[in-house]
Write a protein that holds these residues in place. Sequence first.
Motif, PDB file in Angstrom:
ATOM      1  N   ILE B 229       0.890  -1.198   0.035  1.00  0.00           N
ATOM      2  CA  ILE B 229       0.004   0.019  -0.210  1.00  0.00           C
ATOM      3  C   ILE B 229       0.835   1.460  -0.115  1.00  0.00           C
ATOM      4  CG2 ILE B 229      -1.554   1.407   1.352  1.00  0.00           C
ATOM      5  CD1 ILE B 229      -2.778  -1.336   2.468  1.00  0.00           C
ATOM      6  N   LEU B 230       1.687   1.084   1.006  1.00  0.00           N
ATOM      7  CA  LEU B 230       2.987   2.596   1.035  1.00  0.00           C
ATOM      8  C   LEU B 230       3.409   2.714  -0.237  1.00  0.00           C
ATOM      9  CD1 LEU B 230       4.323   2.015   4.265  1.00  0.00           C
ATOM     10  CD2 LEU B 230       3.017   3.901   3.441  1.00  0.00           C
ATOM     11  N   ASP B 231       3.977   1.656  -1.082  1.00  0.00           N
ATOM     12  CA  ASP B 231       4.530   1.783  -2.328  1.00  0.00           C
ATOM     13  C   ASP B 231       3.719   2.677  -3.283  1.00  0.00           C
ATOM     14  OD1 ASP B 231       6.826   0.579  -1.918  1.00  0.00           O
ATOM     15  OD2 ASP B 231       6.459  -1.279  -2.903  1.00  0.00           O
ATOM     16  N   ILE B 232       2.424   2.472  -3.252  1.00  0.00           N
ATOM     17  CA  ILE B 232       1.443   3.040  -4.218  1.00  0.00           C
ATOM     18  C   ILE B 232       1.251   4.528  -3.594  1.00  0.00           C
ATOM     19  CG2 ILE B 232      -0.883   3.079  -4.748  1.00  0.00           C
ATOM     20  CD1 ILE B 232      -0.923   0.192  -5.318  1.00  0.00           C
ATOM     21  N   VAL B 233       0.930   4.562  -2.253  1.00  0.00           N
ATOM     22  CA  VAL B 233       0.768   5.931  -1.775  1.00  0.00           C
ATOM     23  C   VAL B 233       1.956   6.792  -2.088  1.00  0.00           C
ATOM     24  CG1 VAL B 233       0.288   7.054   0.317  1.00  0.00           C
ATOM     25  CG2 VAL B 233      -1.002   5.143  -0.150  1.00  0.00           C
ATOM     26  N   ALA B 234       3.311   6.410  -1.914  1.00  0.00           N
ATOM     27  CA  ALA B 234       4.190   7.089  -2.111  1.00  0.00           C
ATOM     28  C   ALA B 234       4.560   7.428  -3.439  1.00  0.00           C
ATOM     29  CB  ALA B 234       5.515   6.057  -1.479  1.00  0.00           C
ATOM     30  N   ASP B 235       4.107   6.411  -4.309  1.00  0.00           N
ATOM     31  CA  ASP B 235       4.338   6.706  -5.762  1.00  0.00           C
ATOM     32  C   ASP B 235       3.305   7.996  -6.099  1.00  0.00           C
ATOM     33  OD1 ASP B 235       4.423   3.363  -7.027  1.00  0.00           O
ATOM     34  OD2 ASP B 235       6.000   4.487  -6.397  1.00  0.00           O
ATOM     35  N   GLN B 236       2.248   7.804  -5.714  1.00  0.00           N
ATOM     36  CA  GLN B 236       1.053   8.709  -6.163  1.00  0.00           C
ATOM     37  C   GLN B 236       1.470  10.134  -5.482  1.00  0.00           C
ATOM     38  OE1 GLN B 236      -2.497   7.050  -4.342  1.00  0.00           O
ATOM     39  NE2 GLN B 236      -3.319   7.011  -6.517  1.00  0.00           N
ATOM     40  N   SER B 237       1.893  10.242  -4.572  1.00  0.00           N
ATOM     41  CA  SER B 237       2.136  11.886  -3.782  1.00  0.00           C
ATOM     42  C   SER B 237       3.628  12.145  -4.252  1.00  0.00           C
ATOM     43  CB  SER B 237       2.085  11.743  -2.430  1.00  0.00           C
ATOM     44  OG  SER B 237       3.101  10.620  -1.947  1.00  0.00           O
ATOM     45  N   GLU B 238       4.525  10.960  -4.441  1.00  0.00           N
ATOM     46  CA  GLU B 238       6.020  11.691  -4.859  1.00  0.00           C
ATOM     47  C   GLU B 238       6.155  11.635  -6.406  1.00  0.00           C
ATOM     48  OE1 GLU B 238       8.591   9.178  -2.694  1.00  0.00           O
ATOM     49  OE2 GLU B 238       7.449   9.593  -0.832  1.00  0.00           O
ATOM     50  N   LEU B 239       5.733  10.859  -7.066  1.00  0.00           N
ATOM     51  CA  LEU B 239       5.968  10.336  -8.534  1.00  0.00           C
ATOM     52  C   LEU B 239       4.818  10.870  -9.415  1.00  0.00           C
ATOM     53  CD1 LEU B 239       8.056   7.218  -8.258  1.00  0.00           C
ATOM     54  CD2 LEU B 239       8.942   9.364  -8.259  1.00  0.00           C
ATOM     55  N   GLY B 240       3.744  11.135  -8.760  1.00  0.00           N
ATOM     56  CA  GLY B 240       2.508  11.422  -9.577  1.00  0.00           C
ATOM     57  C   GLY B 240       2.006  10.069 -10.652  1.00  0.00           C
ATOM     58  N   LYS B 241       2.674   8.731 -10.021  1.00  0.00           N
ATOM     59  CA  LYS B 241       2.006   7.583 -10.937  1.00  0.00           C
ATOM     60  C   LYS B 241       0.730   7.308 -10.430  1.00  0.00           C
ATOM     61  CE  LYS B 241       5.358   4.747 -10.004  1.00  0.00           C
ATOM     62  NZ  LYS B 241       6.193   3.543 -10.318  1.00  0.00           N
ATOM     63  N   ASP B 242      -0.102   6.670 -11.337  1.00  0.00           N
ATOM     64  CA  ASP B 242      -1.465   6.151 -10.749  1.00  0.00           C
ATOM     65  C   ASP B 242      -1.252   4.829  -9.923  1.00  0.00           C
ATOM     66  OD1 ASP B 242      -2.737   8.068 -12.022  1.00  0.00           O
ATOM     67  OD2 ASP B 242      -2.906   7.197 -14.270  1.00  0.00           O
ATOM     68  N   VAL B 243      -2.413   4.509  -9.342  1.00  0.00           N
ATOM     69  CA  VAL B 243      -2.444   3.332  -8.559  1.00  0.00           C
ATOM     70  C   VAL B 243      -2.593   2.353  -9.771  1.00  0.00           C
ATOM     71  CG1 VAL B 243      -4.003   1.839  -7.160  1.00  0.00           C
ATOM     72  CG2 VAL B 243      -3.794   4.225  -6.550  1.00  0.00           C
ATOM     73  N   GLY B 244      -1.860   1.294  -9.547  1.00  0.00           N
ATOM     74  CA  GLY B 244      -2.060   0.257 -10.742  1.00  0.00           C
ATOM     75  C   GLY B 244      -0.938   0.070 -11.507  1.00  0.00           C
ATOM     76  N   SER B 245      -0.080   1.323 -11.262  1.00  0.00           N
ATOM     77  CA  SER B 245       1.336   1.079 -12.283  1.00  0.00           C
ATOM     78  C   SER B 245       2.427  -0.069 -11.849  1.00  0.00           C
ATOM     79  CB  SER B 245       2.135   2.456 -12.067  1.00  0.00           C
ATOM     80  OG  SER B 245       2.538   2.819 -10.744  1.00  0.00           O
ATOM     81  N   ASP B 246       2.214  -0.432 -10.613  1.00  0.00           N
ATOM     82  CA  ASP B 246       2.730  -1.410 -10.125  1.00  0.00           C
ATOM     83  C   ASP B 246       2.482  -2.697 -11.017  1.00  0.00           C
ATOM     84  OD1 ASP B 246       4.935  -0.941  -8.545  1.00  0.00           O
ATOM     85  OD2 ASP B 246       3.510  -1.059  -6.475  1.00  0.00           O
ATOM     86  N   GLN B 247       1.080  -2.933 -10.933  1.00  0.00           N
ATOM     87  CA  GLN B 247       0.587  -4.032 -11.931  1.00  0.00           C
ATOM     88  C   GLN B 247       1.070  -3.869 -13.457  1.00  0.00           C
ATOM     89  OE1 GLN B 247      -3.593  -4.113 -12.252  1.00  0.00           O
ATOM     90  NE2 GLN B 247      -3.500  -6.231 -11.723  1.00  0.00           N
ATOM     91  N   GLU B 248       1.060  -2.896 -13.947  1.00  0.00           N
ATOM     92  CA  GLU B 248       1.639  -2.728 -15.217  1.00  0.00           C
ATOM     93  C   GLU B 248       3.242  -3.029 -15.463  1.00  0.00           C
ATOM     94  OE1 GLU B 248       0.403   1.224 -16.733  1.00  0.00           O
ATOM     95  OE2 GLU B 248      -1.247   0.966 -16.142  1.00  0.00           O
ATOM     96  N   ARG B 249       3.848  -2.725 -14.408  1.00  0.00           N
ATOM     97  CA  ARG B 249       5.380  -3.106 -14.433  1.00  0.00           C
ATOM     98  C   ARG B 249       5.419  -4.633 -14.150  1.00  0.00           C
ATOM     99  NH1 ARG B 249       6.733   0.469 -10.046  1.00  0.00           N
ATOM    100  NH2 ARG B 249       7.710  -1.213  -8.908  1.00  0.00           N
ATOM    101  N   GLY B 250       4.366  -4.969 -14.033  1.00  0.00           N
ATOM    102  CA  GLY B 250       4.297  -6.722 -13.992  1.00  0.00           C
ATOM    103  C   GLY B 250       4.627  -7.390 -12.505  1.00  0.00           C
TER     104      GLY B 250
END
Lengths: 300, 300
Positions: B229-250
């Motif tokens: 969860i933290l990976d995604i929350v950090a992604d969203q706030s710090e990198l502006g990535k969308d939820v689900g980008s981890d999934q796209e990265r496989g």
Amino acid sequence: MKTDWQLETYLQDRIQLTESALDRYLPGADTLPAKLHEAMRYSVFAGGKRIRPVLMIAACETLGGNTQHVLPAACAIEMIHSYSLIHDDLPAMDDDDYRRGEPTNHKVFGEANAILAGDALLTEAFILLSNKSVWPEVDAEKRNTVISLLARSAGSRGMVGGQVVDMESEGKEIDLPTLEYIHTHKTGALILAAIKSGAIIGDADEDQWRALCRYGEAAGLAFQVADDILDIVADQSELGKDVGSDQERGKATYPALLGLEGARVRARELRDVALTALDIFGDKARPLREIAHYIVDRSF
Amino acid sequence: MKTDWQLETYLQDRIQLTESALDRYLPGADTLPAKLHEAMRYSVFAGGKRIRPVLMIAACETLGGNTQHVLPAACAIEMIHSYSLIHDDLPAMDDDDYRRGEPTNHKVFGEANAILAGDALLTEAFILLSNKSVWPEVDAEKRNTVISLLARSAGSRGMVGGQVVDMESEGKEIDLPTLEYIHTHKTGALILAAIKSGAIIGDADEDQWRALCRYGEAAGLAFQVADDILDIVADQSELGKDVGSDQERGKATYPALLGLEGARVRARELRDVALTALDIFGDKARPLREIAHYIVDRSF
């Protein structure tokens, strides 16, 4: 000791015992994750002289110890040896594609799986050594001593340390003390640990312990000197390469430092130190004695 | 338990204890080969939450056990964790150049040295665990049990097995049971082993053992769900990535499979299982209780 005793039969029997015990102790190739266990088994059962388990069993038997009691430690040391070969062969290390004529672990299973199969084999050795149910006859204190001994011999001040210095020395001129450091650590430490483990499990007294340690130190180094000589002799006859080509490849060897004849003299000296150390055991040390001959005389 | 008890102080004290013990137990950076010992220390002292040692100490203290007696095992588990990070970061595995903002081991020391530093740290854990002189108060039988537990948790049917399945699953769609297999093995096994080791060294009775195992299983999995969860929350706030980008990265994650809110529900459920398991200990389990909150609540 019967008069029709033969080294070859002795070795075959102990190798057979070790290999069937390894088969029992290692997780089956269908244990999940199957690919990992297949990779672990691939390298453990890729042949080899099983010199470490055989020396451990022979040391224990020299003291009248029970062969069955030493098998878990004999298999553990072979797992440690197998892991070290898998990692040594990796592209980042020696980058070898073949070992004993077969593709190396990373060529078959990929680099990541080979790293992990090595890691798992090293760990499996300690699973086995600490598994009381496979050697209930050996008490916890003794199991602990063997664990400590094998871990120290395999670790940063033993085998892994030797491998680091070996790699650092590649392509450099090194002196005899550095070469002996590499070999007493990279191969000698585990061979000595094999003998010492056999001595511990076989309940050596102080004199027997000292004698076996002297044997193990000398035999371990002799093994490496003989291997260096054999590499060159095999090179000359099979590949037509000149003596000294190992040195040009940047690999330090005993023949490169001492000359071929000088290396043979050193191998014989070490063999004789090993043989003399066995005097106190009389005829009971015949297997260890013949193994010392077997290790060195193949290089003459 | 004093009323002014604070989790932060508790954690700081235990981290400090662990780190100074690690400094004592690890060979000095000037031990030969110096490069190897420098590489080992580089990763061990590269920071980190020390969650495994802290959990082990806390479990032992919950039972009224002596903190000093558990330190060797607490350091050993951290060495095993450090080795696993070094190998996970390798080019053949996750190929990470940075960890916690610092260059990874192989970026600083080269790939071969990083493989060997990992190997040596894993081995060092067993040198420490079998070293009777560092924990004479813990008898050989108990040391052996802890060795067996940590080796099993780290090996092919534990942490290494989880890493293999994690790699196999990259870029594939996986289901929840496979994701739970990966996490209960890759991270959960060692976290559970931390709790169990603390329980063994703290002399847990049967009820206490069962309660701590339940806590360890739930907390171990909760830790991973929260991390996802933290990976995604950090992604969203710090990198502006969308939820689900981890999934796209496989990369399979809990939020990818359950949705962000579903993952949070799962984290809370696991936390509550962990908390309920601690009921029998009353106020003595306050540190373990607060750690369960600390693990999960940071992901809200």
